[in-house]
Write an enzyme that holds these catalytic residues in place. Structure first.
Site, PDB file in Angstrom:
ATOM      1  N   TYR A 119       0.846  -1.192   0.000  1.00  0.00           N
ATOM      2  CA  TYR A 119       0.000   0.000   0.000  1.00  0.00           C
ATOM      3  C   TYR A 119       0.881   1.241   0.000  1.00  0.00           C
ATOM      4  O   TYR A 119       1.780   1.381   0.844  1.00  0.00           O
ATOM      5  CB  TYR A 119      -0.932   0.019   1.208  1.00  0.00           C
ATOM      6  CG  TYR A 119      -1.971   1.124   1.115  1.00  0.00           C
ATOM      7  CD1 TYR A 119      -3.165   0.909   0.453  1.00  0.00           C
ATOM      8  CD2 TYR A 119      -1.725   2.392   1.635  1.00  0.00           C
ATOM      9  CE1 TYR A 119      -4.105   1.913   0.317  1.00  0.00           C
ATOM     10  CE2 TYR A 119      -2.661   3.404   1.507  1.00  0.00           C
ATOM     11  CZ  TYR A 119      -3.848   3.168   0.848  1.00  0.00           C
ATOM     12  OH  TYR A 119      -4.768   4.171   0.713  1.00  0.00           O
ATOM     13  N   GLN A 249       9.726  16.566  10.707  1.00  0.00           N
ATOM     14  CA  GLN A 249       8.901  15.401  11.047  1.00  0.00           C
ATOM     15  C   GLN A 249       7.504  15.793  11.506  1.00  0.00           C
ATOM     16  O   GLN A 249       6.534  15.077  11.296  1.00  0.00           O
ATOM     17  CB  GLN A 249       9.607  14.558  12.109  1.00  0.00           C
ATOM     18  CG  GLN A 249      10.841  13.849  11.590  1.00  0.00           C
ATOM     19  CD  GLN A 249      10.520  12.983  10.374  1.00  0.00           C
ATOM     20  OE1 GLN A 249       9.759  12.017  10.452  1.00  0.00           O
ATOM     21  NE2 GLN A 249      11.110  13.327   9.231  1.00  0.00           N
ATOM     22  N   HIS A 252       4.400  15.853   9.038  1.00  0.00           N
ATOM     23  CA  HIS A 252       3.692  14.644   8.611  1.00  0.00           C
ATOM     24  C   HIS A 252       2.196  14.755   8.871  1.00  0.00           C
ATOM     25  O   HIS A 252       1.384  14.321   8.053  1.00  0.00           O
ATOM     26  CB  HIS A 252       4.235  13.414   9.357  1.00  0.00           C
ATOM     27  CG  HIS A 252       5.386  12.758   8.670  1.00  0.00           C
ATOM     28  ND1 HIS A 252       5.240  11.989   7.532  1.00  0.00           N
ATOM     29  CD2 HIS A 252       6.703  12.738   8.958  1.00  0.00           C
ATOM     30  CE1 HIS A 252       6.418  11.529   7.153  1.00  0.00           C
ATOM     31  NE2 HIS A 252       7.325  11.964   7.998  1.00  0.00           N
ATOM     32  N   GLU A 319       9.746   5.846  16.832  1.00  0.00           N
ATOM     33  CA  GLU A 319       9.869   5.288  15.488  1.00  0.00           C
ATOM     34  C   GLU A 319      11.206   5.701  14.879  1.00  0.00           C
ATOM     35  O   GLU A 319      11.965   4.874  14.369  1.00  0.00           O
ATOM     36  CB  GLU A 319       8.718   5.794  14.621  1.00  0.00           C
ATOM     37  CG  GLU A 319       8.796   5.353  13.173  1.00  0.00           C
ATOM     38  CD  GLU A 319       7.753   6.025  12.298  1.00  0.00           C
ATOM     39  OE1 GLU A 319       7.610   5.613  11.134  1.00  0.00           O
ATOM     40  OE2 GLU A 319       7.084   6.969  12.772  1.00  0.00           O
ATOM     41  N   HIS A 320      11.488   7.000  14.914  1.00  0.00           N
ATOM     42  CA  HIS A 320      12.756   7.544  14.422  1.00  0.00           C
ATOM     43  C   HIS A 320      13.525   8.107  15.611  1.00  0.00           C
ATOM     44  O   HIS A 320      12.968   8.871  16.402  1.00  0.00           O
ATOM     45  CB  HIS A 320      12.524   8.681  13.426  1.00  0.00           C
ATOM     46  CG  HIS A 320      11.578   8.343  12.314  1.00  0.00           C
ATOM     47  ND1 HIS A 320      10.273   8.778  12.297  1.00  0.00           N
ATOM     48  CD2 HIS A 320      11.759   7.619  11.186  1.00  0.00           C
ATOM     49  CE1 HIS A 320       9.680   8.344  11.203  1.00  0.00           C
ATOM     50  NE2 HIS A 320      10.555   7.636  10.509  1.00  0.00           N
ATOM     51  N   ASP A 353      13.887   8.362   5.213  1.00  0.00           N
ATOM     52  CA  ASP A 353      12.545   8.344   4.632  1.00  0.00           C
ATOM     53  C   ASP A 353      12.583   8.197   3.117  1.00  0.00           C
ATOM     54  O   ASP A 353      11.675   7.605   2.525  1.00  0.00           O
ATOM     55  CB  ASP A 353      11.804   9.637   4.968  1.00  0.00           C
ATOM     56  CG  ASP A 353      11.183   9.618   6.354  1.00  0.00           C
ATOM     57  OD1 ASP A 353      11.148   8.548   6.979  1.00  0.00           O
ATOM     58  OD2 ASP A 353      10.738  10.690   6.806  1.00  0.00           O
ATOM     59  N   HIS A 412      -1.157 -39.032  20.732  1.00  0.00           N
ATOM     60  CA  HIS A 412       0.227 -38.666  20.450  1.00  0.00           C
ATOM     61  C   HIS A 412       1.167 -39.796  20.858  1.00  0.00           C
ATOM     62  O   HIS A 412       2.089 -40.167  20.119  1.00  0.00           O
ATOM     63  CB  HIS A 412       0.607 -37.397  21.219  1.00  0.00           C
ATOM     64  CG  HIS A 412       0.149 -36.127  20.593  1.00  0.00           C
ATOM     65  ND1 HIS A 412      -1.167 -35.850  20.350  1.00  0.00           N
ATOM     66  CD2 HIS A 412       0.852 -35.042  20.158  1.00  0.00           C
ATOM     67  CE1 HIS A 412      -1.272 -34.642  19.808  1.00  0.00           C
ATOM     68  NE2 HIS A 412      -0.056 -34.138  19.671  1.00  0.00           N
TER      69      HIS A 412
END
Length: 437
Positions: A119, A249, A252, A319-320, A353, A412
């Site tokens: 995606y 950032q 975003h 995340e970063h 990125d 078993h």
């Protein structure tokens, strides 16, 4: 720890989480029942697009012709870097074979999934780099079918640069459909496509929720929330660079947290004074997003020592994570919770990125405490195998029979019994479970 908040967030990334589950579930159920026609109905409603859903070779070539040569070279450069890094990652997926006991050999084998659904966001921003990151890694992993899916612009279609990037990086089919309907089309195998085995790539809250709901019947890279970034900076850092990185950032989205953790009050105060000015200088959409993110979600944290800074960062699990401080090797060894690490002023999140090589699809909302980002490994199944001689099977069968009976799993146990009887007919075995022994 002595930690002081010079700026404290009034919201968190979960504060305004929409109640999207019911909406997404209804769309998925409708499309699964109605197939192509239902997906097309949602495409007309949400994408406001009624053009070709599956792009033909001619349409792809026409889109490529619209991409300036300079941008083509940039896309190819970024693709080559991501490919090189992904190939290095794949080399770490080694098949293994080991003799457990004499005659019993076991191993692992790495097998790529058959079909990957990638995606690629195309709403507020056209994420050309997401095409590079997701499609390239699937191709390097060895997926036989790679579907790139991106939302078309009303009456226009997918951004030509996204189409070009997806094709260059190895997409087999390109689907002009966005949101939940795009995710559903890849999962359910609509429009003649093979059903995806894994869904990867970032998206809005509806895309993320669709992936969460579908997880189990299809693999996913991760459940992603708003992107977030943290900078660790000491007194040696350049305040203008730190401020620019925070703003870069924050653009975003309105709910994208950015955090500065430092041991230097003067640096923190200078950065806090610079950020609003840098935000005001952005184009309108970017400015509005960054201003809201800085106002509501940003934090500036003052610590006494670098150890406190590192511990604070690990607690946030960003995340970063950027380090603009002295002794980069110390930070590299000490830090343990992050999606991707950027060491030194000479690298920045935007490099990761767009073009530097490591993947930009990364864990958000603290998920870096337990997972890394998208890599070749996400497309690989690590499976195991074993084989044995009859002599090697003997002690394993004995142990299996007794353990199984102790657990109450007689069926078993008898699969072990029958082999011992067949392979060693002249021997007797104590295969009873004696819990008191």
């Amino acid at each position: 720890m002595s930690v002081e908040y010079l700026k404290k967030a009034v919201l968190t990334s979960k504060t305004d989480a929409s109640e999207t589950t019911k909406i997404v579930q209804e769309i998925l159920d409708t499309i699964e029942a109605g197939g192509d026609e239902a997906a097309l109905d949602y495409a007309a409603k949400f994408d406001k697009y009624e053009g070709d859903i599956l792009l033909s070779d001619a349409a792809i070539e026409a889109a490529a012709a619209q991409v300036p040569d300079k941008l083509k070279r940039d896309i190819e450069f970024a693709h080559a870097n991501v490919q090189r890094f992904a190939e290095a990652q794949k080399e770490t997926c080694q098949d293994v074979e080991v003799e457990i006991i004499p005659g019993l050999v076991a191993g692992q084998k790495s097998i790529p999934v058959d079909t990957a659904g990638c995606y690629i966001p195309g709403g507020r921003y056209s994420h050309i780099a997401s095409a590079i990151m997701t499609v390239t890694t699937a191709k390097v992993a060895g997926c036989r079918n790679i579907i790139a899916c991106s939302p078309p612009r009303p009456g226009i279609g997918i951004n030509p640069a996204i189409i070009y990037a997806a094709k260059v990086c190895g997409a087999d089919k390109i689907l002009a459909m966005g949101g939940v309907q795009g995710v559903a089309a890849m999962t359910f195998g609509l429009f003649g496509l093979p059903k995806a085995n894994i869904l990867v790539g970032p998206g809005n809250q509806f895309v993320a929720e669709a992936k969460r709901i579908l997880f189990g019947r299809v693999g996913i890279d991760m459940i992603a929330g708003p992107t977030d970034s943290l900078i660790l900076a000491d007194g040696s850092a350049d305040a203008e660079v730190v401020a620019a990185d925070l703003v870069g950032q924050a653009e975003h989205g309105y709910n994208s947290p950015v955090w500065l953790v430092t041991d230097t009050r003067a640096l923190a105060e200078e950065v806090m004074a610079l950020v609003p000015k840098l935000i005001d200088d952005l184009p309108e959409v970017n400015r509005d997003n960054a201003a809201a993110a800085w106002r509501d979600y940003a934090e500036v944290i003052l610590c006494d020592t670098r150890e406190e800074m590192a511990a604070t960062s690990d607690a946030y699990a960003p995340e970063h994570l950027t380090v603009q401080a002295q002794d980069l090797d110390w930070w590299k060894e000490r830090l343990s919770c992050y999606g991707s690490l950027f060491l030194g002023e000479e690298t920045t999140v935007a490099f990761g990125d767009k073009a530097s090589g490591p993947n930009h699809v990364l864990p958000t909302s603290g998920a870096a405490t337990y997972t890394g980002g998208l890599s070749v490994h996400k497309y690989m199944k690590i499976v195991t195998w074993q084989r044995a001689t009859r002599d090697a099977a003997k002690p394993v069968a004995e142990a299996t029979a007794r353990i199984s009976r102790l657990e109450g799993m007689e069926g078993h146990a008898r699969t072990a019994d029958i082999r011992l009887k067949k392979y060693f007919p002249d021997e007797s075995f104590d295969l009873t479970a004696d819990a008191g022994a």
